[in-house]
Design a protein around this motif. Sequence first.
Motif, mmCIF file in Angstrom:
data_model
loop_
_atom_site.group_PDB
_atom_site.id
_atom_site.type_symbol
_atom_site.label_atom_id
_atom_site.label_comp_id
_atom_site.label_asym_id
_atom_site.label_seq_id
_atom_site.Cartn_x
_atom_site.Cartn_y
_atom_site.Cartn_z
ATOM 1 N N LYS A 77 0.838 -1.203 0.000
ATOM 2 C CA LYS A 77 0.000 0.000 0.000
ATOM 3 C C LYS A 77 0.871 1.251 0.000
ATOM 4 N N ASP A 78 0.323 2.329 -0.512
ATOM 5 C CA ASP A 78 0.996 3.625 -0.556
ATOM 6 C C ASP A 78 2.335 3.560 -1.291
ATOM 7 N N ARG A 79 2.412 2.650 -2.267
ATOM 8 C CA ARG A 79 3.614 2.488 -3.091
ATOM 9 C C ARG A 79 4.866 2.177 -2.272
ATOM 10 N N TYR A 137 7.958 2.521 -7.001
ATOM 11 C CA TYR A 137 8.290 1.647 -5.866
ATOM 12 C C TYR A 137 9.791 1.578 -5.624
ATOM 13 N N ARG A 140 11.363 4.881 -4.271
ATOM 14 C CA ARG A 140 11.124 5.043 -2.832
ATOM 15 C C ARG A 140 12.034 4.113 -2.027
#
Length: 181
Positions: A77-79, A137, A140
């Motif tokens: 979730k949330d990348r 992804y 981050r």
Amino acid sequence: MKEQIRKEMLGRLRDLPSRDRIRMEQELTTAVCNSNEWRASKTIGVTWSIFPEIDTHKIIQTGLEEGKRIVVPYSGKDRVMTFHEYSPDTAMSRSKFGIMEPVDKRNPVPPEAIDLLLVPGLAFSETGYRIGFGGGYYDRYLAAYNGHTLSVLFPFQLFKDPHWEIEAFDVPVQKLLTTAF
């Protein structure tokens, strides 16, 4: 610009003749598994590839045969991406992006426990900046990752001068491995 390059690279990857793909993937697998980074690493993060990406299955198999700890990503979730230990009996399922990910998401392997991360991408600059698949992804994850990074690519995926804007959040890959075409 990035979307245009993504589309072009995906097309070139899909259209690559099978005999060329097989030869270059074999060369890339050998190059990865003979690299100093690979030899020095106990835990290796690698994506379970799907066509038209460069095939990583032989790299994963070689790592397991050599007693390496192989960890594969889960796109949460949330990348936010986490890595999880992989073995031949690990249950995998197709994600919403079409990639194979571990079913059991408990016990993620922390970034500091991963010695080498094989970073996927579609296009690369000679200085290691990349265009990925568009989810953010890996960007981050790389922001908080301090281990070695390596990418494998076909020659046409390498750009002498990047034709795209390098953004503040982009983290370059430390080492690029490619082959002759």
